[in-house]
Design an enzyme around this catalytic site. Structure first.
Site, PDB file in Angstrom:
ATOM      1  N   PRO A  11       0.795  -1.328  -0.167  1.00  8.12           N
ATOM      2  CA  PRO A  11       0.035   0.016   0.021  1.00  8.12           C
ATOM      3  C   PRO A  11       0.987   1.440   0.025  1.00  8.12           C
ATOM      4  O   PRO A  11       1.895   1.373   0.671  1.00  8.12           O
ATOM      5  CB  PRO A  11      -0.839  -0.239   1.157  1.00  8.12           C
ATOM      6  CG  PRO A  11      -0.255  -1.108   2.034  1.00  8.12           C
ATOM      7  CD  PRO A  11       0.467  -2.203   1.030  1.00  8.12           C
ATOM      8  N   ASN A  12       0.329   2.277  -0.874  1.00  5.95           N
ATOM      9  CA  ASN A  12       0.744   3.456  -0.791  1.00  5.95           C
ATOM     10  C   ASN A  12       1.858   3.842  -1.644  1.00  5.95           C
ATOM     11  O   ASN A  12       2.406   4.808  -2.048  1.00  5.95           O
ATOM     12  CB  ASN A  12       1.133   4.331   0.495  1.00  5.95           C
ATOM     13  CG  ASN A  12      -0.097   4.374   1.273  1.00  5.95           C
ATOM     14  OD1 ASN A  12      -1.056   5.033   1.016  1.00  5.95           O
ATOM     15  ND2 ASN A  12      -0.111   3.682   2.535  1.00  5.95           N
ATOM     16  N   ARG A  19       5.124  10.715  -2.472  1.00  5.28           N
ATOM     17  CA  ARG A  19       4.579  10.781  -1.061  1.00  5.28           C
ATOM     18  C   ARG A  19       5.947  10.839  -0.285  1.00  5.28           C
ATOM     19  O   ARG A  19       6.881  10.181  -0.333  1.00  5.28           O
ATOM     20  CB  ARG A  19       3.999   9.127  -1.029  1.00  5.28           C
ATOM     21  CG  ARG A  19       4.033   8.594   0.425  1.00  5.28           C
ATOM     22  CD  ARG A  19       3.972   7.179   0.287  1.00  5.28           C
ATOM     23  NE  ARG A  19       4.068   6.433   1.666  1.00  5.28           N
ATOM     24  CZ  ARG A  19       4.419   5.511   2.037  1.00  5.28           C
ATOM     25  NH1 ARG A  19       4.763   4.605   1.135  1.00  5.28           N
ATOM     26  NH2 ARG A  19       4.062   5.029   3.134  1.00  5.28           N
ATOM     27  N   TYR A  24      11.084   8.673   1.207  1.00  6.85           N
ATOM     28  CA  TYR A  24      11.198   7.637   0.027  1.00  6.85           C
ATOM     29  C   TYR A  24      11.556   8.068  -1.295  1.00  6.85           C
ATOM     30  O   TYR A  24      11.805   7.263  -2.127  1.00  6.85           O
ATOM     31  CB  TYR A  24       9.617   6.905  -0.104  1.00  6.85           C
ATOM     32  CG  TYR A  24       8.917   6.498   1.041  1.00  6.85           C
ATOM     33  CD1 TYR A  24       9.310   5.342   1.371  1.00  6.85           C
ATOM     34  CD2 TYR A  24       8.162   7.364   1.931  1.00  6.85           C
ATOM     35  CE1 TYR A  24       8.631   4.693   2.533  1.00  6.85           C
ATOM     36  CE2 TYR A  24       7.324   6.715   2.743  1.00  6.85           C
ATOM     37  CZ  TYR A  24       7.731   5.602   3.468  1.00  6.85           C
ATOM     38  OH  TYR A  24       7.356   4.944   4.607  1.00  6.85           O
ATOM     39  N   ASN A  75       8.376  -5.722  -1.319  1.00  8.01           N
ATOM     40  CA  ASN A  75       8.015  -4.594  -0.281  1.00  8.01           C
ATOM     41  C   ASN A  75       6.496  -4.486   0.244  1.00  8.01           C
ATOM     42  O   ASN A  75       5.836  -3.747  -0.471  1.00  8.01           O
ATOM     43  CB  ASN A  75       8.502  -3.191  -0.702  1.00  8.01           C
ATOM     44  CG  ASN A  75       8.328  -2.096   0.012  1.00  8.01           C
ATOM     45  OD1 ASN A  75       7.947  -2.277   0.996  1.00  8.01           O
ATOM     46  ND2 ASN A  75       9.040  -0.915  -0.304  1.00  8.01           N
ATOM     47  N   ALA A  78       3.260  -0.977   4.533  1.00  9.24           N
ATOM     48  CA  ALA A  78       2.879  -1.001   5.940  1.00  9.24           C
ATOM     49  C   ALA A  78       2.163  -2.286   6.367  1.00  9.24           C
ATOM     50  O   ALA A  78       2.417  -2.751   7.496  1.00  9.24           O
ATOM     51  CB  ALA A  78       1.474  -0.197   5.990  1.00  9.24           C
ATOM     52  N   ASP A  88       1.745 -15.901   5.915  1.00  6.65           N
ATOM     53  CA  ASP A  88       0.964 -17.144   5.615  1.00  6.65           C
ATOM     54  C   ASP A  88       1.175 -17.575   4.013  1.00  6.65           C
ATOM     55  O   ASP A  88       1.708 -18.693   3.648  1.00  6.65           O
ATOM     56  CB  ASP A  88      -0.385 -17.225   6.175  1.00  6.65           C
ATOM     57  CG  ASP A  88      -0.343 -17.456   7.601  1.00  6.65           C
ATOM     58  OD1 ASP A  88       0.677 -17.618   8.010  1.00  6.65           O
ATOM     59  OD2 ASP A  88      -1.600 -17.400   8.028  1.00  6.65           O
ATOM     60  N   GLU A  99      12.937  -9.423   0.939  1.00  5.50           N
ATOM     61  CA  GLU A  99      12.194  -8.375   1.512  1.00  5.50           C
ATOM     62  C   GLU A  99      12.865  -6.838   1.187  1.00  5.50           C
ATOM     63  O   GLU A  99      14.027  -6.871   1.743  1.00  5.50           O
ATOM     64  CB  GLU A  99      11.758  -8.649   2.845  1.00  5.50           C
ATOM     65  CG  GLU A  99      11.039  -7.574   3.691  1.00  5.50           C
ATOM     66  CD  GLU A  99      10.783  -7.716   5.046  1.00  5.50           C
ATOM     67  OE1 GLU A  99      11.258  -8.897   5.555  1.00  5.50           O
ATOM     68  OE2 GLU A  99      10.103  -6.978   5.400  1.00  5.50           O
ATOM     69  N   HIS A 101      12.695  -2.772   1.865  1.00  4.87           N
ATOM     70  CA  HIS A 101      12.269  -1.542   2.172  1.00  4.87           C
ATOM     71  C   HIS A 101      13.148  -0.447   1.632  1.00  4.87           C
ATOM     72  O   HIS A 101      14.459  -0.546   1.806  1.00  4.87           O
ATOM     73  CB  HIS A 101      12.276  -1.428   3.970  1.00  4.87           C
ATOM     74  CG  HIS A 101      11.516  -2.762   4.459  1.00  4.87           C
ATOM     75  ND1 HIS A 101       9.970  -2.637   4.424  1.00  4.87           N
ATOM     76  CD2 HIS A 101      11.677  -3.809   4.885  1.00  4.87           C
ATOM     77  CE1 HIS A 101       9.853  -3.891   5.025  1.00  4.87           C
ATOM     78  NE2 HIS A 101      10.684  -4.727   5.324  1.00  4.87           N
ATOM     79  N   ILE A 102      12.317   0.502   1.193  1.00  2.00           N
ATOM     80  CA  ILE A 102      13.061   1.613   0.799  1.00  2.00           C
ATOM     81  C   ILE A 102      13.964   2.466   1.800  1.00  2.00           C
ATOM     82  O   ILE A 102      15.064   2.935   1.581  1.00  2.00           O
ATOM     83  CB  ILE A 102      12.115   2.773  -0.044  1.00  2.00           C
ATOM     84  CG1 ILE A 102      11.369   1.871  -1.237  1.00  2.00           C
ATOM     85  CG2 ILE A 102      12.815   3.831  -0.561  1.00  2.00           C
ATOM     86  CD1 ILE A 102      10.444   2.387  -1.790  1.00  2.00           C
ATOM     87  N   ARG A 108      13.518   4.143  12.354  1.00  4.85           N
ATOM     88  CA  ARG A 108      12.173   4.956  12.378  1.00  4.85           C
ATOM     89  C   ARG A 108      11.558   4.584  13.498  1.00  4.85           C
ATOM     90  O   ARG A 108      12.080   4.005  14.494  1.00  4.85           O
ATOM     91  CB  ARG A 108      11.500   4.641  10.798  1.00  4.85           C
ATOM     92  CG  ARG A 108      12.238   5.186   9.770  1.00  4.85           C
ATOM     93  CD  ARG A 108      11.314   4.978   8.387  1.00  4.85           C
ATOM     94  NE  ARG A 108      10.348   5.931   8.276  1.00  4.85           N
ATOM     95  CZ  ARG A 108       9.494   5.644   7.587  1.00  4.85           C
ATOM     96  NH1 ARG A 108       9.553   4.713   6.459  1.00  4.85           N
ATOM     97  NH2 ARG A 108       8.175   6.316   7.414  1.00  4.85           N
ATOM     98  N   ARG A 112       7.549   0.312  13.271  1.00  4.86           N
ATOM     99  CA  ARG A 112       8.082  -0.137  12.041  1.00  4.86           C
ATOM    100  C   ARG A 112       9.217  -1.158  12.253  1.00  4.86           C
ATOM    101  O   ARG A 112       9.901  -1.793  11.107  1.00  4.86           O
ATOM    102  CB  ARG A 112       8.609   0.940  11.028  1.00  4.86           C
ATOM    103  CG  ARG A 112       7.530   2.011  10.638  1.00  4.86           C
ATOM    104  CD  ARG A 112       8.138   2.850   9.736  1.00  4.86           C
ATOM    105  NE  ARG A 112       7.200   4.250  10.111  1.00  4.86           N
ATOM    106  CZ  ARG A 112       6.107   4.088   8.995  1.00  4.86           C
ATOM    107  NH1 ARG A 112       5.842   3.426   8.407  1.00  4.86           N
ATOM    108  NH2 ARG A 112       5.373   5.360   9.360  1.00  4.86           N
TER     109      ARG A 112
HETATM  110  C1  DHK Z   1       7.292   1.528   2.887  1.00  9.47           C
HETATM  111  C2  DHK Z   1       6.210   1.924   3.868  1.00  9.47           C
HETATM  112  O1  DHK Z   1       4.972   2.212   3.215  1.00  9.47           O
HETATM  113  C3  DHK Z   1       6.168   1.759   5.289  1.00  9.47           C
HETATM  114  O2  DHK Z   1       4.875   1.462   5.827  1.00  9.47           O
HETATM  115  C4  DHK Z   1       7.095   0.813   5.883  1.00  9.47           C
HETATM  116  C5  DHK Z   1       8.347   0.743   3.756  1.00  9.47           C
HETATM  117  C6  DHK Z   1       8.492   0.992   5.285  1.00  9.47           C
HETATM  118  C7  DHK Z   1       9.838   1.315   2.978  1.00  9.47           C
HETATM  119  O3  DHK Z   1      10.619   1.819   3.600  1.00  9.47           O
HETATM  120  O4  DHK Z   1       9.809   0.990   1.723  1.00  9.47           O
HETATM  121  O5  DHK Z   1       7.227   1.056   7.098  1.00  9.47           O
END
Ligand code: DHK
Length: 142
Positions: A11-12, A19, A24, A75, A78, A88, A99, A101-102, A108, A112
């Site tokens: 998401p997002n 954003r 990011y 990735n 959230a 699962d 996995e 994460h940017i 943070r 998280r």
């Molecule tokens: C991206 C998100 O949207 C956050 O909810 C995570 C992750 C971190 C990222 O760093 O790519 O906590």
């Protein structure tokens, strides 16, 4: 035949570039996809790129990967911190999972710092910006 790698974004991440760019970065998700496809070509990997804001849809895509993919880069955004359902689903997948994460989630907020997905992933790349996605492909090529 080249190996197929599924790349899943939670998401997002559709708003990447717009954003919170101070966290990011300025690159868009389409930019990341292009970079991965280029790197994939160089490494002999085929990329199937996805983004969803919906937990169940991410679960469905992971189930689809079971039939098709040699590996998964995810990735979970959230959902990393909340989703047993995604963990699962990944546990039904037999191939390797990386996995990404940017941001460096450990620098943070405390909420998280834990990711459900990390207990399933072969490796976790966090805090290297979008380069983390590209580095994950090096792992699969190896
Ligand atoms: C991206 C998100 O949207 C956050 O909810 C995570 C992750 C971190 C990222 O760093 O790519 O906590």
């Amino acid at each position: 035949m080249s190996k197929l790698i599924y790349v899943l974004n939670g998401p997002n991440l559709n708003l990447l570039g717009k954003r919170q760019p101070e966290i990011y970065g300025h690159e868009t998700l389409a930019d990341v996809q292009k970079r991965m496809e280029k790197k994939g070509d160089a490494l002999g990997l085929e990329i199937a790129f996805f983004q969803s804001n919906h937990e169940g849809e991410l679960v469905d895509i992971i189930h689809q990967a079971r039939e098709q993919a040699a590996g998964i880069v995810i990735n979970p955004a959230a959902y990393s911190h909340t989703s047993v359902a995604i963990l699962d689903a990944l546990n039904t997948f037999e191939g390797p999972v990386v996995e990404v994460h940017i941001s460096n989630i450990h620098k943070r907020e405390a909420f998280r710092h834990h990711s459900y997905v990390s207990s399933r992933a072969e490796g976790v790349i966090a805090g290297l910006g979008t380069l983390g996605y590209v580095l994950a492909l090096d792992y699969f090529a190896q």
